[in-house]
Design a protein around this motif. Structure first.
Motif, PDB file in Angstrom:
ATOM      1  N   GLN A   4       0.833  -1.196   0.000  1.00 43.29           N
ATOM      2  CA  GLN A   4       0.000   0.000   0.000  1.00 43.29           C
ATOM      3  C   GLN A   4       0.869   1.247   0.000  1.00 43.29           C
ATOM      4  O   GLN A   4       1.875   1.306   0.710  1.00 43.29           O
ATOM      5  CB  GLN A   4      -0.912   0.021   1.227  1.00 43.29           C
ATOM      6  CG  GLN A   4      -2.004  -1.028   1.202  1.00 43.29           C
ATOM      7  CD  GLN A   4      -2.955  -0.909   2.386  1.00 43.29           C
ATOM      8  OE1 GLN A   4      -2.548  -0.504   3.464  1.00 43.29           O
ATOM      9  NE2 GLN A   4      -4.205  -1.254   2.180  1.00 43.29           N
ATOM     10  N   LEU A   5       0.463   2.224  -0.796  1.00 49.02           N
ATOM     11  CA  LEU A   5       1.107   3.528  -0.801  1.00 49.02           C
ATOM     12  C   LEU A   5       0.089   4.546  -0.316  1.00 49.02           C
ATOM     13  O   LEU A   5      -1.006   4.642  -0.886  1.00 49.02           O
ATOM     14  CB  LEU A   5       1.589   3.913  -2.199  1.00 49.02           C
ATOM     15  CG  LEU A   5       2.618   2.994  -2.869  1.00 49.02           C
ATOM     16  CD1 LEU A   5       3.008   3.553  -4.232  1.00 49.02           C
ATOM     17  CD2 LEU A   5       3.839   2.823  -1.993  1.00 49.02           C
ATOM     18  N   VAL A   6       0.446   5.288   0.714  1.00 50.43           N
ATOM     19  CA  VAL A   6      -0.469   6.274   1.289  1.00 50.43           C
ATOM     20  C   VAL A   6       0.146   7.651   1.156  1.00 50.43           C
ATOM     21  O   VAL A   6       1.225   7.920   1.698  1.00 50.43           O
ATOM     22  CB  VAL A   6      -0.772   5.963   2.765  1.00 50.43           C
ATOM     23  CG1 VAL A   6      -1.708   7.026   3.336  1.00 50.43           C
ATOM     24  CG2 VAL A   6      -1.403   4.574   2.891  1.00 50.43           C
ATOM     25  N   GLU A   7      -0.554   8.522   0.431  1.00 48.66           N
ATOM     26  CA  GLU A   7      -0.076   9.883   0.185  1.00 48.66           C
ATOM     27  C   GLU A   7      -0.712  10.853   1.163  1.00 48.66           C
ATOM     28  O   GLU A   7      -1.825  10.636   1.648  1.00 48.66           O
ATOM     29  CB  GLU A   7      -0.429  10.305  -1.246  1.00 48.66           C
ATOM     30  CG  GLU A   7       0.186   9.443  -2.313  1.00 48.66           C
ATOM     31  CD  GLU A   7      -0.783   9.121  -3.433  1.00 48.66           C
ATOM     32  OE1 GLU A   7      -0.330   8.777  -4.537  1.00 48.66           O
ATOM     33  OE2 GLU A   7      -1.998   9.209  -3.185  1.00 48.66           O
ATOM     34  N   SER A   8      -0.021  11.953   1.377  1.00 47.67           N
ATOM     35  CA  SER A   8      -0.559  13.037   2.190  1.00 47.67           C
ATOM     36  C   SER A   8       0.102  14.341   1.775  1.00 47.67           C
ATOM     37  O   SER A   8       1.139  14.331   1.103  1.00 47.67           O
ATOM     38  CB  SER A   8      -0.314  12.780   3.679  1.00 47.67           C
ATOM     39  OG  SER A   8       1.069  12.679   3.944  1.00 47.67           O
ATOM     40  N   GLY A   9      -0.528  15.450   2.158  1.00 47.75           N
ATOM     41  CA  GLY A   9       0.091  16.750   1.940  1.00 47.75           C
ATOM     42  C   GLY A   9      -0.552  17.618   0.884  1.00 47.75           C
ATOM     43  O   GLY A   9      -0.143  18.760   0.696  1.00 47.75           O
ATOM     44  N   GLY A  10      -1.545  17.103   0.169  1.00 50.69           N
ATOM     45  CA  GLY A  10      -2.204  17.931  -0.834  1.00 50.69           C
ATOM     46  C   GLY A  10      -3.075  18.994  -0.196  1.00 50.69           C
ATOM     47  O   GLY A  10      -3.273  19.019   1.016  1.00 50.69           O
ATOM     48  N   GLY A  11      -3.592  19.894  -1.030  1.00 49.68           N
ATOM     49  CA  GLY A  11      -4.456  20.941  -0.523  1.00 49.68           C
ATOM     50  C   GLY A  11      -4.553  22.104  -1.473  1.00 49.68           C
ATOM     51  O   GLY A  11      -4.142  22.024  -2.634  1.00 49.68           O
ATOM     52  N   LEU A  12      -5.114  23.204  -0.958  1.00 51.81           N
ATOM     53  CA  LEU A  12      -5.296  24.441  -1.726  1.00 51.81           C
ATOM     54  C   LEU A  12      -4.217  25.429  -1.338  1.00 51.81           C
ATOM     55  O   LEU A  12      -3.987  25.671  -0.133  1.00 51.81           O
ATOM     56  CB  LEU A  12      -6.675  25.022  -1.439  1.00 51.81           C
ATOM     57  CG  LEU A  12      -7.002  26.385  -2.050  1.00 51.81           C
ATOM     58  CD1 LEU A  12      -7.013  26.293  -3.577  1.00 51.81           C
ATOM     59  CD2 LEU A  12      -8.346  26.881  -1.530  1.00 51.81           C
ATOM     60  N   VAL A  13      -3.554  26.009  -2.331  1.00 51.98           N
ATOM     61  CA  VAL A  13      -2.474  26.949  -2.071  1.00 51.98           C
ATOM     62  C   VAL A  13      -2.516  28.052  -3.122  1.00 51.98           C
ATOM     63  O   VAL A  13      -2.864  27.783  -4.280  1.00 51.98           O
ATOM     64  CB  VAL A  13      -1.106  26.208  -2.077  1.00 51.98           C
ATOM     65  CG1 VAL A  13      -0.828  25.591  -3.440  1.00 51.98           C
ATOM     66  CG2 VAL A  13       0.022  27.125  -1.654  1.00 51.98           C
ATOM     67  N   PRO A  14      -2.196  29.291  -2.760  1.00 53.77           N
ATOM     68  CA  PRO A  14      -2.166  30.361  -3.762  1.00 53.77           C
ATOM     69  C   PRO A  14      -0.950  30.228  -4.670  1.00 53.77           C
ATOM     70  O   PRO A  14       0.063  29.614  -4.295  1.00 53.77           O
ATOM     71  CB  PRO A  14      -2.077  31.641  -2.929  1.00 53.77           C
ATOM     72  CG  PRO A  14      -1.456  31.218  -1.654  1.00 53.77           C
ATOM     73  CD  PRO A  14      -1.908  29.822  -1.414  1.00 53.77           C
ATOM     74  N   ALA A  15      -1.047  30.807  -5.854  1.00 48.91           N
ATOM     75  CA  ALA A  15       0.083  30.802  -6.768  1.00 48.91           C
ATOM     76  C   ALA A  15       1.311  31.411  -6.078  1.00 48.91           C
ATOM     77  O   ALA A  15       1.208  32.407  -5.364  1.00 48.91           O
ATOM     78  CB  ALA A  15      -0.250  31.579  -8.027  1.00 48.91           C
ATOM     79  N   GLY A  16       2.455  30.772  -6.298  1.00 58.65           N
ATOM     80  CA  GLY A  16       3.682  31.204  -5.652  1.00 58.65           C
ATOM     81  C   GLY A  16       3.953  30.510  -4.331  1.00 58.65           C
ATOM     82  O   GLY A  16       5.049  30.626  -3.780  1.00 58.65           O
ATOM     83  N   GLY A  17       2.985  29.779  -3.846  1.00 59.82           N
ATOM     84  CA  GLY A  17       3.127  29.091  -2.572  1.00 59.82           C
ATOM     85  C   GLY A  17       3.842  27.760  -2.695  1.00 59.82           C
ATOM     86  O   GLY A  17       4.315  27.381  -3.776  1.00 59.82           O
ATOM     87  N   SER A  18       3.907  27.047  -1.576  1.00 56.86           N
ATOM     88  CA  SER A  18       4.618  25.773  -1.510  1.00 56.86           C
ATOM     89  C   SER A  18       3.763  24.707  -0.835  1.00 56.86           C
ATOM     90  O   SER A  18       2.906  25.022   0.004  1.00 56.86           O
ATOM     91  CB  SER A  18       5.921  25.927  -0.714  1.00 56.86           C
ATOM     92  OG  SER A  18       6.802  26.845  -1.325  1.00 56.86           O
ATOM     93  N   LEU A  19       4.019  23.478  -1.215  1.00 56.03           N
ATOM     94  CA  LEU A  19       3.417  22.315  -0.572  1.00 56.03           C
ATOM     95  C   LEU A  19       4.454  21.202  -0.561  1.00 56.03           C
ATOM     96  O   LEU A  19       5.321  21.147  -1.438  1.00 56.03           O
ATOM     97  CB  LEU A  19       2.176  21.822  -1.318  1.00 56.03           C
ATOM     98  CG  LEU A  19       0.844  22.534  -1.118  1.00 56.03           C
ATOM     99  CD1 LEU A  19      -0.205  21.924  -2.034  1.00 56.03           C
ATOM    100  CD2 LEU A  19       0.388  22.473   0.332  1.00 56.03           C
ATOM    101  N   ARG A  20       4.318  20.302   0.413  1.00 56.06           N
ATOM    102  CA  ARG A  20       5.170  19.120   0.466  1.00 56.06           C
ATOM    103  C   ARG A  20       4.277  17.892   0.518  1.00 56.06           C
ATOM    104  O   ARG A  20       3.486  17.726   1.449  1.00 56.06           O
ATOM    105  CB  ARG A  20       6.080  19.167   1.683  1.00 56.06           C
ATOM    106  CG  ARG A  20       7.142  18.055   1.699  1.00 56.06           C
ATOM    107  CD  ARG A  20       7.817  17.955   3.032  1.00 56.06           C
ATOM    108  NE  ARG A  20       9.035  17.158   2.987  1.00 56.06           N
ATOM    109  CZ  ARG A  20       9.504  16.477   4.026  1.00 56.06           C
ATOM    110  NH1 ARG A  20       8.852  16.488   5.168  1.00 56.06           N
ATOM    111  NH2 ARG A  20      10.630  15.785   3.909  1.00 56.06           N
ATOM    112  N   LEU A  21       4.439  17.022  -0.462  1.00 51.48           N
ATOM    113  CA  LEU A  21       3.720  15.762  -0.508  1.00 51.48           C
ATOM    114  C   LEU A  21       4.585  14.655   0.072  1.00 51.48           C
ATOM    115  O   LEU A  21       5.804  14.667  -0.105  1.00 51.48           O
ATOM    116  CB  LEU A  21       3.331  15.409  -1.937  1.00 51.48           C
ATOM    117  CG  LEU A  21       2.531  16.455  -2.731  1.00 51.48           C
ATOM    118  CD1 LEU A  21       2.185  15.898  -4.109  1.00 51.48           C
ATOM    119  CD2 LEU A  21       1.301  16.877  -1.990  1.00 51.48           C
TER     120      LEU A  21
END
Length: 119
Positions: free
Chosen positions: A3-20
């Motif tokens: 099983q592969l379980v992902e996390s870290g997605g979401g809504l972010v404004p342009a220019g922002g950052s996220l870590r998956l």
């Protein structure tokens, strides 16, 4: 079963950052290549980045210089640091891993995590 379980997605404004993050669990001998793919709305799934067991990386031209893939082999986890996000990065992001189960290498996929970048 793997099983592969992902996390870290979401809504972010342009220019922002996220870590998956994507963690593999189950019964397997080992994991070679790991990677991230994405499927924008109404489009086909495409490669974002891959990383080998030894740490060699490969990126799509559209994300070079903005995204960084890394992995923690002790935790069977792959990460995708996404900086300077653009609206065109909006997509469902899928984790992939080449997993050796007994003597067979299998493609494992996560369930996907939605990343939405607002303009």
């Amino acid at each position: 079963q793997v099983q592969l379980v992902e996390s870290g997605g979401g809504l972010v404004p342009a220019g922002g950052s996220l870590r998956l993050s994507c963690a593999a669990s189950g019964t397997f001998v080992g994991i070679s290549d790991m990677g991230w793919y994405r499927q924008p709305p109404g489009k086909q799934r495409e490669l974002v980045a891959t990383i080998s067991g030894g740490g060699s990386t490969n990126y799509a031209d559209s994300v070079k210089g903005r995204f960084t893939i890394s992995r923690d082999n002790a935790k069977n986890t792959v990460y995708l640091q996404m900086n300077s996000l653009k609206p065109e990065d909006t997509a469902v992001y899928y984790c992939n891993a080449k997993v050796t189960v007994r003597l067979t290498v299998r493609d494992a996929w996560g369930q996907g995590t939605l990343v939405t970048v607002s303009s």
